[in-house]
Design a protein around this motif. Structure first.
Motif, PDB file in Angstrom:
ATOM      1  N   ASN A 110       0.862  -1.173   0.000  1.00  0.00           N
ATOM      2  CA  ASN A 110       0.000   0.000   0.000  1.00  0.00           C
ATOM      3  C   ASN A 110       0.898   1.223   0.000  1.00  0.00           C
ATOM      4  OD1 ASN A 110      -1.584   2.253   1.442  1.00  0.00           O
ATOM      5  ND2 ASN A 110      -3.183   0.727   1.132  1.00  0.00           N
ATOM      6  N   ASN A 111       0.519   2.253  -0.754  1.00  0.00           N
ATOM      7  CA  ASN A 111       1.374   3.435  -0.853  1.00  0.00           C
ATOM      8  C   ASN A 111       1.629   4.110   0.487  1.00  0.00           C
ATOM      9  OD1 ASN A 111       1.955   3.536  -3.653  1.00  0.00           O
ATOM     10  ND2 ASN A 111      -0.074   4.400  -4.076  1.00  0.00           N
ATOM     11  N   LEU A 112       0.675   4.025   1.404  1.00  0.00           N
ATOM     12  CA  LEU A 112       0.768   4.769   2.657  1.00  0.00           C
ATOM     13  C   LEU A 112       0.799   3.866   3.883  1.00  0.00           C
ATOM     14  CD1 LEU A 112      -0.940   8.105   3.431  1.00  0.00           C
ATOM     15  CD2 LEU A 112      -1.170   6.268   5.086  1.00  0.00           C
ATOM     16  N   LEU A 113       0.016   2.792   3.875  1.00  0.00           N
ATOM     17  CA  LEU A 113      -0.065   1.902   5.028  1.00  0.00           C
ATOM     18  C   LEU A 113       0.996   0.808   4.951  1.00  0.00           C
ATOM     19  CD1 LEU A 113      -3.924   1.355   5.258  1.00  0.00           C
ATOM     20  CD2 LEU A 113      -2.543   3.068   6.453  1.00  0.00           C
ATOM     21  N   ARG A 114       1.344   0.269   6.126  1.00  0.00           N
ATOM     22  CA  ARG A 114       2.280  -0.850   6.181  1.00  0.00           C
ATOM     23  C   ARG A 114       1.683  -1.942   7.054  1.00  0.00           C
ATOM     24  NH1 ARG A 114       7.200  -2.648   5.031  1.00  0.00           N
ATOM     25  NH2 ARG A 114       8.421  -3.727   6.628  1.00  0.00           N
ATOM     26  N   GLY A 115       1.536  -3.117   6.485  1.00  0.00           N
ATOM     27  CA  GLY A 115       0.951  -4.216   7.235  1.00  0.00           C
ATOM     28  C   GLY A 115       0.964  -5.490   6.422  1.00  0.00           C
ATOM     29  N   TRP A 116       0.216  -6.480   6.893  1.00  0.00           N
ATOM     30  CA  TRP A 116       0.188  -7.802   6.289  1.00  0.00           C
ATOM     31  C   TRP A 116      -1.141  -8.065   5.602  1.00  0.00           C
ATOM     32  CZ3 TRP A 116       4.816  -9.739   6.018  1.00  0.00           C
ATOM     33  CH2 TRP A 116       5.758  -9.477   7.026  1.00  0.00           C
ATOM     34  N   ALA A 117      -1.074  -8.753   4.455  1.00  0.00           N
ATOM     35  CA  ALA A 117      -2.273  -9.270   3.815  1.00  0.00           C
ATOM     36  C   ALA A 117      -2.648 -10.606   4.425  1.00  0.00           C
ATOM     37  CB  ALA A 117      -2.051  -9.422   2.310  1.00  0.00           C
ATOM     38  N   SER A 118      -1.618 -11.348   4.861  1.00  0.00           N
ATOM     39  CA  SER A 118      -1.833 -12.643   5.482  1.00  0.00           C
ATOM     40  C   SER A 118      -0.718 -12.892   6.488  1.00  0.00           C
ATOM     41  CB  SER A 118      -1.838 -13.747   4.421  1.00  0.00           C
ATOM     42  OG  SER A 118      -1.936 -15.028   5.025  1.00  0.00           O
ATOM     43  N   LEU A 119      -1.072 -13.387   7.667  1.00  0.00           N
ATOM     44  CA  LEU A 119      -0.093 -13.661   8.713  1.00  0.00           C
ATOM     45  C   LEU A 119      -0.494 -14.927   9.459  1.00  0.00           C
ATOM     46  CD1 LEU A 119       2.440 -12.712  10.341  1.00  0.00           C
ATOM     47  CD2 LEU A 119       0.857 -11.442  11.819  1.00  0.00           C
ATOM     48  N   PRO A 120      -0.160 -16.112   8.932  1.00  0.00           N
ATOM     49  CA  PRO A 120      -0.507 -17.359   9.618  1.00  0.00           C
ATOM     50  C   PRO A 120       0.319 -17.552  10.894  1.00  0.00           C
ATOM     51  CG  PRO A 120      -0.079 -17.718   7.277  1.00  0.00           C
ATOM     52  CD  PRO A 120       0.422 -16.339   7.612  1.00  0.00           C
ATOM     53  N   LEU A 121      -0.358 -17.891  11.986  1.00  0.00           N
ATOM     54  CA  LEU A 121       0.280 -18.102  13.277  1.00  0.00           C
ATOM     55  C   LEU A 121      -0.222 -19.407  13.899  1.00  0.00           C
ATOM     56  CD1 LEU A 121      -0.138 -14.503  14.799  1.00  0.00           C
ATOM     57  CD2 LEU A 121       1.927 -15.449  13.754  1.00  0.00           C
ATOM     58  N   THR A 122       0.604 -19.957  14.789  1.00  0.00           N
ATOM     59  CA  THR A 122       0.184 -21.109  15.576  1.00  0.00           C
ATOM     60  C   THR A 122       0.274 -20.766  17.053  1.00  0.00           C
ATOM     61  OG1 THR A 122       2.412 -22.077  15.645  1.00  0.00           O
ATOM     62  CG2 THR A 122       0.989 -22.739  13.829  1.00  0.00           C
ATOM     63  N   THR A 123      -0.595 -21.391  17.836  1.00  0.00           N
ATOM     64  CA  THR A 123      -0.621 -21.181  19.274  1.00  0.00           C
ATOM     65  C   THR A 123      -0.841 -22.503  19.980  1.00  0.00           C
ATOM     66  OG1 THR A 123      -3.012 -20.821  19.293  1.00  0.00           O
ATOM     67  CG2 THR A 123      -1.623 -18.865  19.031  1.00  0.00           C
ATOM     68  N   THR A 124      -0.609 -22.496  21.278  1.00  0.00           N
ATOM     69  CA  THR A 124      -0.904 -23.648  22.132  1.00  0.00           C
ATOM     70  C   THR A 124      -1.803 -23.166  23.259  1.00  0.00           C
ATOM     71  OG1 THR A 124       1.259 -24.592  21.669  1.00  0.00           O
ATOM     72  CG2 THR A 124       0.058 -25.491  23.552  1.00  0.00           C
ATOM     73  N   ALA A 125      -2.950 -23.783  23.414  1.00  0.00           N
ATOM     74  CA  ALA A 125      -3.862 -23.362  24.479  1.00  0.00           C
ATOM     75  C   ALA A 125      -3.232 -23.626  25.838  1.00  0.00           C
ATOM     76  CB  ALA A 125      -5.187 -24.109  24.351  1.00  0.00           C
ATOM     77  N   ARG A 126      -3.606 -22.808  26.813  1.00  0.00           N
ATOM     78  CA  ARG A 126      -3.076 -22.969  28.161  1.00  0.00           C
ATOM     79  C   ARG A 126      -3.540 -24.276  28.734  1.00  0.00           C
ATOM     80  NH1 ARG A 126      -3.631 -17.854  32.012  1.00  0.00           N
ATOM     81  NH2 ARG A 126      -2.545 -19.347  33.332  1.00  0.00           N
TER      82      ARG A 126
END
Length: 403
Positions: A387-403
């Motif tokens: 994006n000309n002005l914004l900075r970020g992700w279109a996709s960000l796959p993450l993994t987690t472990t429940a407590r």
């Protein structure tokens, strides 16, 4: 014979794919070249990249007007006309006063628990999955729900509003194919607001209903209601979405810092500091323009009336002269991060700062309480949203472990 002041210039293009993917090496070069550097491919546009100069310029609307904050005439003359973002002086104060009734810290007190509970519910769901996309599964549903609820717009329009807001910001860039492709999205955003954000359609008691009430009281003109509504639907959506996902992406790359947050998940001050450091390190809004109103100078570099200055928030937040030798490192324990410029400074500092911070902290706190691990997915690397002005992700796959 007196030598004329230096006027540094460069052929650096900040709007190529490579530059948008990683602007920070170019920012470092600009800071070395001078306090104000002419960007040759943009004509009379001067990049301001050092922290002190960006902050000083933002605080001086008399010399540096906000009437033209984009890099092309179409955006300035049509998309931004009449908005609080592109106004000065008494007009800006009058429009902003309407926003402040909803966005001031004291006005948001009753929303804190509502936002926290919404974050807890959504985070509990994605953590149970074990793998999720921080953009499409978490940030967009979370922020989109809040924006549509508060503004009184239909919840079904959430994804549409987010996509149109992204395009609207990209339309602020220089005249390039990327900018041209964004114009229809920006026009569609204001077309949507014109037909959907009407008196008859917005929910009574909502923020947009209050905008129309302000017009009835004579505080703003009827014609200013739709441009003012864009402050909620454009400025309040993708900026916060990108701030959330940028923060989570950084923490997934720094597992020790995530462990610190997990152990102190109920420490509000610690969560706040982590949010501020992410905003400093990788600002979701990378720049805005100002127009020089009179012949003047920035740290000795002369500028002529009518030229534009490109205020590089992302560069200012990495300036080693201000932040020290660790400026390019992400450290959630960093001191002084409240001085970041990611949300602007001065009269045009982000009106939604308190709401955005509340939203980001709510998601971070919920996730830190819910899972001891936060990791990137090796088989599915993040995809940058160019994006000309914004900075970020279109996709960000993450993994987690429940407590």
């Amino acid at each position: 014979m007196t030598r004329p002041p230096a006027r540094p210039s460069t052929s650096i293009d900040l709007f190529t794919d490579a530059a948008l993917n990683d602007p920070y090496p170019l920012h470092a070069t600009l800071r070395q070249l001078g306090p104000a550097v002419q960007l040759e491919q943009l004509g009379e546009v001067w990049a301001i990249s050092r922290y002190a100069d960006v902050k000083t310029t933002l605080a001086d609307p008399d010399r540096f007007s906000s009437a033209r904050v984009a890099l092309n005439d179409t955006a300035n003359d049509t998309i931004l006309a009449g908005t609080v973002l592109a106004s000065d002086g008494t007009d800006h104060a009058r429009l902003r006063r309407v926003l402040s009734r909803q966005l001031a810290r004291r006005a948001l007190t009753d929303l804190h628990e509502v936002i926290r509970q919404h974050a807890d519910r959504l985070v509990a769901k994605v953590v149970q999955w074990g793998r999720f996309d921080a953009v499409s599964d978490l940030a967009i549903p979370f922020v989109g729900h809040i924006i549509t609820h508060l503004t009184g717009l239909p919840a079904r329009d959430r994804d549409q509003l987010v996509a149109l807001a992204e395009g609207t910001f990209s339309a602020f860039g220089p005249d390039t194919p990327r900018t041209q492709a964004a114009f229809p999205l920006a026009q569609a955003m204001f077309g949507y607001l014109t037909t959907s954000a009407t008196r008859e359609n917005v929910r009574p008691g909502s923020w947009l209903a209050e905008v129309y009430a302000a017009a009835d009281r004579g505080e703003i003109a009827e014609s200013e209601c739709i441009p003012l509504a864009s402050a909620y639907t454009v400025a309040g959506a993708d900026t916060t979405i990108h701030a959330i996902t940028t923060l989570l992406g950084l923490l997934a790359r720094h597992p020790r810092q995530w462990q610190s947050l997990h152990r102190r998940a109920h420490d509000t001050a610690f969560l706040d500091a982590a949010v501020r450091e992410a905003l400093r390190y990788d600002a979701p809004v990378q720049w805005f323009c100002r127009t020089v109103t009179q012949d003047t100078s920035i740290s000795g570099v002369p500028l002529t009336a009518g030229s534009q200055v490109l205020l590089l928030y992302g560069s200012a937040n990495r300036d080693h002269d201000f932040w020290g030798p660790t400026a390019d490192q992400f450290r959630i324990r960093r001191r002084g991060t409240e001085q970041h410029l990611a949300l602007g400074h001065g009269p045009h500092s982000c009106a939604g700062t308190h709401l955005a911070h509340m939203e980001i902290t709510a998601v971070l706190g919920a996730l830190a309480r819910a899972t001891p691990t936060l990791r990137l997915v090796p088989s599915a690397p993040p995809c940058r949203q160019l994006n000309n002005l914004l900075r970020g992700w279109a996709s960000l796959p993450l993994t987690t472990t429940a407590r």
